[in-house]
Motif scaffolding. Structure first.
Motif, short mmCIF file in Angstrom:
data_model
loop_
_atom_site.label_atom_id
_atom_site.label_comp_id
_atom_site.label_asym_id
_atom_site.label_seq_id
_atom_site.Cartn_x
_atom_site.Cartn_y
_atom_site.Cartn_z
N LEU A 63 0.81 -1.18 0.22
CA LEU A 63 -0.25 0.02 -0.58
C LEU A 63 0.59 0.81 0.02
O LEU A 63 1.94 1.50 -0.04
CB LEU A 63 -1.09 0.27 1.16
CG LEU A 63 -0.57 0.09 2.51
CD1 LEU A 63 0.51 1.07 2.69
CD2 LEU A 63 -1.53 -0.97 3.69
N VAL A 64 0.17 2.56 -0.08
CA VAL A 64 0.83 4.02 -0.33
C VAL A 64 0.19 4.40 0.88
O VAL A 64 -0.95 5.27 0.74
CB VAL A 64 0.59 4.22 -1.31
CG1 VAL A 64 0.91 5.56 -1.34
CG2 VAL A 64 0.96 3.99 -2.83
N ASP A 65 0.87 5.08 1.46
CA ASP A 65 0.98 5.92 3.50
C ASP A 65 0.64 8.06 2.37
O ASP A 65 1.81 8.31 1.89
CB ASP A 65 1.85 5.97 3.70
CG ASP A 65 1.38 4.60 4.61
OD1 ASP A 65 1.46 4.25 5.25
OD2 ASP A 65 2.65 4.08 4.76
N GLU A 66 -0.92 8.23 2.37
CA GLU A 66 -0.92 9.26 1.54
C GLU A 66 -1.12 10.20 3.21
O GLU A 66 -1.78 9.76 3.70
CB GLU A 66 -2.64 8.85 1.30
CG GLU A 66 -2.71 7.90 -0.20
CD GLU A 66 -3.65 8.57 -1.35
OE1 GLU A 66 -4.72 8.88 -0.83
OE2 GLU A 66 -3.71 8.04 -1.89
N LEU A 67 -0.05 11.18 2.81
CA LEU A 67 -0.15 11.47 4.47
C LEU A 67 -1.03 13.23 4.32
O LEU A 67 -1.38 13.14 3.16
CB LEU A 67 1.90 12.17 4.62
CG LEU A 67 2.46 11.00 4.70
CD1 LEU A 67 4.32 11.94 5.00
CD2 LEU A 67 2.43 10.50 5.86
N PRO A 68 -1.08 13.34 5.44
CA PRO A 68 -1.83 14.91 5.07
C PRO A 68 -1.81 15.98 4.39
O PRO A 68 0.09 15.42 4.58
CB PRO A 68 -2.36 14.71 6.93
CG PRO A 68 -2.02 13.77 7.67
CD PRO A 68 -1.18 12.78 6.48
N VAL A 115 -11.90 -2.73 -1.97
CA VAL A 115 -13.00 -1.94 -1.22
C VAL A 115 -12.50 -0.98 0.04
O VAL A 115 -10.91 -1.13 0.28
CB VAL A 115 -13.82 -3.32 -0.05
CG1 VAL A 115 -14.20 -3.99 -0.48
CG2 VAL A 115 -12.03 -4.06 0.65
N THR A 116 -13.41 -0.40 0.75
CA THR A 116 -13.22 0.51 1.08
C THR A 116 -13.06 1.17 2.83
O THR A 116 -14.10 -0.36 3.06
CB THR A 116 -14.03 1.91 1.52
OG1 THR A 116 -14.11 2.71 0.20
CG2 THR A 116 -13.58 2.81 2.26
N ALA A 160 -15.17 4.42 12.46
CA ALA A 160 -15.68 5.75 13.07
C ALA A 160 -16.75 6.54 12.09
O ALA A 160 -17.02 7.67 11.83
CB ALA A 160 -15.02 7.21 13.91
N GLY A 161 -17.06 5.98 10.50
CA GLY A 161 -17.73 5.97 9.34
C GLY A 161 -16.99 7.28 8.78
O GLY A 161 -17.17 7.54 7.52
N VAL A 162 -15.33 6.92 9.38
CA VAL A 162 -14.79 7.96 7.42
C VAL A 162 -13.49 7.06 6.95
O VAL A 162 -13.12 5.53 7.73
CB VAL A 162 -13.81 8.83 8.40
CG1 VAL A 162 -12.80 9.48 8.12
CG2 VAL A 162 -14.57 9.46 9.38
N ALA A 163 -13.23 6.65 5.92
CA ALA A 163 -12.72 6.52 5.06
C ALA A 163 -11.17 6.39 5.64
O ALA A 163 -10.64 7.73 5.58
CB ALA A 163 -12.95 6.97 3.98
N ILE A 164 -10.66 5.23 5.97
CA ILE A 164 -8.89 5.40 6.29
C ILE A 164 -8.04 5.21 5.05
O ILE A 164 -6.80 4.58 5.51
CB ILE A 164 -8.59 4.79 7.86
CG1 ILE A 164 -9.09 3.63 7.74
CG2 ILE A 164 -9.89 5.54 9.22
CD1 ILE A 164 -8.65 3.07 9.40
N GLY A 165 -8.68 3.98 4.52
CA GLY A 165 -7.99 3.28 3.25
C GLY A 165 -8.89 2.46 2.62
O GLY A 165 -9.92 2.55 2.60
N PRO A 218 -2.06 8.80 8.41
CA PRO A 218 -1.71 8.25 6.65
C PRO A 218 -3.65 7.72 6.23
O PRO A 218 -4.18 7.09 7.26
CB PRO A 218 -0.57 7.17 6.63
CG PRO A 218 0.13 6.74 7.58
CD PRO A 218 -0.72 7.05 8.98
N ARG A 219 -3.42 8.35 5.10
CA ARG A 219 -4.51 6.95 4.40
C ARG A 219 -3.88 5.53 3.99
O ARG A 219 -3.15 6.24 3.14
CB ARG A 219 -5.71 7.98 3.53
CG ARG A 219 -6.46 7.16 2.64
CD ARG A 219 -7.17 8.08 1.94
NE ARG A 219 -8.35 7.20 0.75
CZ ARG A 219 -8.85 6.75 1.17
NH1 ARG A 219 -9.42 7.20 2.17
NH2 ARG A 219 -9.56 5.70 -0.40
N PHE A 220 -4.34 4.44 3.91
CA PHE A 220 -3.37 3.14 4.33
C PHE A 220 -4.58 3.50 2.49
O PHE A 220 -5.43 2.23 2.12
CB PHE A 220 -4.16 2.31 4.69
CG PHE A 220 -3.35 2.84 6.08
CD1 PHE A 220 -1.48 2.91 6.77
CD2 PHE A 220 -4.32 2.95 7.46
CE1 PHE A 220 -1.21 3.77 7.42
CE2 PHE A 220 -3.96 2.99 8.32
CZ PHE A 220 -2.58 3.25 8.90
#
Length: 357
Positions: free
Chosen positions: A115-120, A248-249, A253-258, A231-233
């Motif tokens: 995977l790729v760590d997408e940083l803020p 799949v996503t 807590a209802g927020v996409a993290i990867g 990060p977003r994974f």
């Protein structure tokens, strides 16, 4: 040059190499395609990996490659090792197309692209990622123990991160930044002795190539020698998508993290017969590269190790679709929430209970 193999492993990281090692020892002809862009390349050292603690990521991969090559495994790197897409062949095999224009045939595929760590979005994070901009305390916590540590709140993992990092230092600060903290969050931070700082972070303060703090939009400075981010994974899913496999996503807590490639958590089997997944591409928290099975036995035909012993199949690929989903729904399957992390994932893709290495 041989262009036909029992198994082609797409991805030359630890997951791909571990899978390749098991396969070559099972007397399969194996080719590992390695683009040369490992996720942990920015880190100087890896930790918590038994027998290799303190080694560089490159050293671990070199040892793994040597072990696979010792049993006859083959490698292609760079453009020749960068898989762009895969075609399903009429005989049930696969044709892997690479960036240099070459192609290689495989009876079975093991996808371990990671995977790729997408940083803020904050200037300076990428340049310091893996040095003093960190994520995992089990990877880097010892190196910054007892130092001032700031946690950047950009999503639902921030409070959990502050809790974890509090075990390594008494000087942990939670930067509210862009994430709205609840009253319960603030009470928990107060009970743990974690200071909460309001205001959006505008930039990093770096002196002599070392992080010394962050500056808020209002001009105030918050000292820290390590900044923790979430990060977003994002799964490297170009190859799976070329085969029509579901990505799949992953939510918390209802927020996409990867995102991750949907695969069976026990065998790594995907929805397409003959294709397996290993490592972080199949889930951000996957900690073992390949779940081994006996060479023969009740379930051995579900693994690439014994794939060559399968009887001939029709040329049309078998994809688990609506009928399988209906059966899972009837049995209470579908999307669930893991007990420990609260992360919503597909019923067939659940994160493991061990910390990733």
């Amino acid at each position: 040059m041989d262009n036909s193999f029992d198994v082609v492993v797409v991805g030359g990281g630890t997951a791909g190499l571990a899978g390749a090692l098991t396969l070559v020892r099972a007397r399969r002809s194996v080719l590992v395609l390695d683009s040369g862009s490992p996720r942990n390349a920015p880190a100087a050292h890896l930790h918590g990996y038994l027998g290799r603690d303190g080694a560089s990521p490159g050293q671990l991969l070199a040892v793994g490659r040597a072990e696979v090559a010792g049993y006859g495994g083959a490698f292609r790197s760079g453009a020749a090792g960068t898989a762009l897409a895969v075609d399903r062949l009429p005989d049930g095999g696969f044709l892997v197309r690479c960036a240099d224009g070459s192609a290689v045939r495989a009876d079975r595929l093991l996808i371990a692209t990671g995977l790729v760590d997408e940083l803020p979005e904050l200037a300076g994070l990428q340049e310091r990622w893996g040095r003093d901009v960190l994520h995992c305390p089990y990877c880097h916590g010892w190196e910054v123990r007892d130092e001032p540590i700031a946690v950047l709140a950009t999503g639902p993992l921030a409070v959990h991160q502050a809790q974890l990092w509090r075990n390594w230092s008494e000087r942990v600060t939670l930067l509210a930044h862009t994430w709205p903290l609840t009253g319960e969050d603030r009470e928990l931070m107060s009970a743990l002795g974690v200071a909460v700082v309001e205001g959006e972070v505008a930039g990093l303060d770096v002196v002599g190539d070392r992080l010394t703090g962050v500056t808020l939009a209002g001009g105030a400075a918050v000292p820290c020698t390590a900044l923790v981010v979430a990060p977003r994974f994002t799964a490297r899913a170009g190859v799976p998508r070329s085969l029509g496999l579901p990505v799949v996503t992953v939510e918390r807590a209802g927020v996409a993290i990867g995102t991750c490639l949907e695969a069976d958590p026990e065998t790594g089997a995907t929805a397409l017969r003959g294709v397996w997944a290993a490592g972080n591409v199949a889930g951000p928290w996957s900690s073992w590269p390949v779940r081994r099975r006996p060479a023969c036995g009740r379930r051995c035909r579900s693994t690439p190790t014994c794939a060559r012993r399968r009887p001939a199949r029709p040329s049309k690929p078998t994809v688990r679709g609506g009928a399988a989903r209906a059966r899972r729904k009837a049995s209470g399957g579908g999307v669930g929430r893991t007990r420990r992390t609260g992360v919503r994932v597909s019923a067939r893709v659940r994160p493991c209970r061990l910390s990733a290495v």
